[in-house]
Design a protein around this motif. Sequence first.
Motif, PDB file in Angstrom:
ATOM      1  N   ALA A 124       0.838  -1.208   0.000  1.00 30.74           N
ATOM      2  CA  ALA A 124       0.000   0.000   0.000  1.00 30.74           C
ATOM      3  C   ALA A 124       0.866   1.249   0.000  1.00 30.74           C
ATOM      4  O   ALA A 124       0.576   2.226  -0.709  1.00 30.74           O
ATOM      5  CB  ALA A 124      -0.920  -0.006   1.219  1.00 30.74           C
ATOM      6  N   LEU A 125       1.948   1.231   0.777  1.00 36.02           N
ATOM      7  CA  LEU A 125       2.873   2.361   0.805  1.00 36.02           C
ATOM      8  C   LEU A 125       3.480   2.607  -0.569  1.00 36.02           C
ATOM      9  O   LEU A 125       3.595   3.754  -1.010  1.00 36.02           O
ATOM     10  CB  LEU A 125       3.976   2.095   1.830  1.00 36.02           C
ATOM     11  CG  LEU A 125       5.098   3.136   1.925  1.00 36.02           C
ATOM     12  CD1 LEU A 125       4.554   4.469   2.398  1.00 36.02           C
ATOM     13  CD2 LEU A 125       6.201   2.644   2.857  1.00 36.02           C
ATOM     14  N   SER A 126       3.859   1.523  -1.271  1.00 38.39           N
ATOM     15  CA  SER A 126       4.462   1.678  -2.596  1.00 38.39           C
ATOM     16  C   SER A 126       3.477   2.298  -3.587  1.00 38.39           C
ATOM     17  O   SER A 126       3.857   3.096  -4.446  1.00 38.39           O
ATOM     18  CB  SER A 126       4.962   0.326  -3.118  1.00 38.39           C
ATOM     19  OG  SER A 126       3.913  -0.477  -3.629  1.00 38.39           O
ATOM     20  N   ILE A 127       2.192   1.947  -3.453  1.00 40.39           N
ATOM     21  CA  ILE A 127       1.168   2.503  -4.349  1.00 40.39           C
ATOM     22  C   ILE A 127       0.953   3.986  -4.061  1.00 40.39           C
ATOM     23  O   ILE A 127       0.920   4.813  -4.979  1.00 40.39           O
ATOM     24  CB  ILE A 127      -0.153   1.718  -4.196  1.00 40.39           C
ATOM     25  CG1 ILE A 127       0.032   0.272  -4.656  1.00 40.39           C
ATOM     26  CG2 ILE A 127      -1.269   2.389  -5.010  1.00 40.39           C
ATOM     27  CD1 ILE A 127      -1.155  -0.634  -4.330  1.00 40.39           C
ATOM     28  N   LEU A 128       0.822   4.342  -2.765  1.00 39.41           N
ATOM     29  CA  LEU A 128       0.619   5.757  -2.414  1.00 39.41           C
ATOM     30  C   LEU A 128       1.826   6.593  -2.778  1.00 39.41           C
ATOM     31  O   LEU A 128       1.693   7.761  -3.198  1.00 39.41           O
ATOM     32  CB  LEU A 128       0.313   5.893  -0.930  1.00 39.41           C
ATOM     33  CG  LEU A 128      -1.158   6.113  -0.552  1.00 39.41           C
ATOM     34  CD1 LEU A 128      -1.683   7.399  -1.155  1.00 39.41           C
ATOM     35  CD2 LEU A 128      -2.022   4.951  -1.006  1.00 39.41           C
ATOM     36  N   ALA A 129       3.035   6.027  -2.651  1.00 41.86           N
ATOM     37  CA  ALA A 129       4.234   6.763  -3.038  1.00 41.86           C
ATOM     38  C   ALA A 129       4.221   7.050  -4.532  1.00 41.86           C
ATOM     39  O   ALA A 129       4.560   8.163  -4.972  1.00 41.86           O
ATOM     40  CB  ALA A 129       5.483   5.962  -2.666  1.00 41.86           C
ATOM     41  N   HIS A 130       3.805   6.059  -5.337  1.00 40.31           N
ATOM     42  CA  HIS A 130       3.752   6.269  -6.785  1.00 40.31           C
ATOM     43  C   HIS A 130       2.680   7.293  -7.145  1.00 40.31           C
ATOM     44  O   HIS A 130       2.891   8.174  -7.993  1.00 40.31           O
ATOM     45  CB  HIS A 130       3.481   4.941  -7.486  1.00 40.31           C
ATOM     46  CG  HIS A 130       3.876   4.936  -8.924  1.00 40.31           C
ATOM     47  ND1 HIS A 130       3.581   3.905  -9.781  1.00 40.31           N
ATOM     48  CD2 HIS A 130       4.544   5.855  -9.678  1.00 40.31           C
ATOM     49  CE1 HIS A 130       4.070   4.179 -10.985  1.00 40.31           C
ATOM     50  NE2 HIS A 130       4.635   5.366 -10.945  1.00 40.31           N
ATOM     51  N   MET A 131       1.522   7.212  -6.498  1.00 40.53           N
ATOM     52  CA  MET A 131       0.463   8.193  -6.736  1.00 40.53           C
ATOM     53  C   MET A 131       0.932   9.600  -6.397  1.00 40.53           C
ATOM     54  O   MET A 131       0.637  10.566  -7.119  1.00 40.53           O
ATOM     55  CB  MET A 131      -0.782   7.829  -5.918  1.00 40.53           C
ATOM     56  CG  MET A 131      -1.555   6.640  -6.441  1.00 40.53           C
ATOM     57  SD  MET A 131      -2.817   6.032  -5.272  1.00 40.53           S
ATOM     58  CE  MET A 131      -3.701   7.542  -4.881  1.00 40.53           C
TER      59      MET A 131
END
Length: 331
Positions: free
Chosen positions: A300-307
Amino acid sequence: MDNVDLQVLRQVAQWLDDEKRGVVLGTITRTWGSAPRPVGSLVAVRDDGQIAGSVSGGCIEDDLVAKLREGALRLSKPELIRYGVGAEEATRFGLPCGGTLELVLEPLGPASQVQALLAKLAAGARVRRVLDMHSGAVSLHAPEAGADVVQLSATTLITHHGPQWRLLVIGAGQLTQYLANFALALDYQVLVCDPRDEYQPEIPGARITREMPDDCVLAFAPDGHSAIVALTHDPKLDDLALMEALKSPAFYVGAIGSRLNQAKRRARLAEHFGLSEAELARLHGPVGLHIGARTPPEIALSILAHMTAERYGVTLSSSSAGSGAEAGCSL
């Protein structure tokens, strides 16, 4: 608006209603060069010198308190002031050399509609606040499409309040709970879509819908402040959402799955749904940045970082190496 400024409005409402104090609200309307806080940020000064919020490292706040004690903030109507025009003054007020910051100072009262604004924000609405620079009267309106910026003229100050960014998550599994909670902490308005009866999530602050994913995306009406992430692992559900999401103006569209399954997904979307190469190129799949993520909160952290990178125009491709979501998923 971010949580800092929402807290300012809540503090202001308490000062006005519970404590019956005089309050001046400051709104950043323009900056030149670097600035400690973005345009639209708020600071409030109570009549005894108490401060809520910030617009600088503290020097401008100190100056506002000094002005108040000198009687210079006994305003009858909104007033525009400017800090940091020259290098010496910029340094004095904690601004980078040559930086400049412009504030509208607004004396608050019943016509300011602070409680009405907070009520709309509590209901999840996004609000356009229009301040009459001559009378100090405020009117509240629905936002206009594409008009999220602060607008100052000789007669009005227009600001926008409420959740500016939206996230639609397809699928209500464990990963979704972490992604939704992280997004809520970053002031996204979160909608979770899952038509499957087996998934009954409880995510305080997020809205849940049982619509089919393609209908949900259409009802969501994605715009340039919207992100859509498909996390069901079920092509029948994820593909339905992506079919509509990739045609939309959403700033971020992603789907969980391995690199092999992403290739199969792109082939299906092209063959069965007629998506173009340009539309398929917008899909972030595997979703998220490659940070070595393994667990659901890490993914989830990796997705929010990319967003977040996409929001700020920073190009970080998840396809240059295995993404965080791919590392934790072989489907």
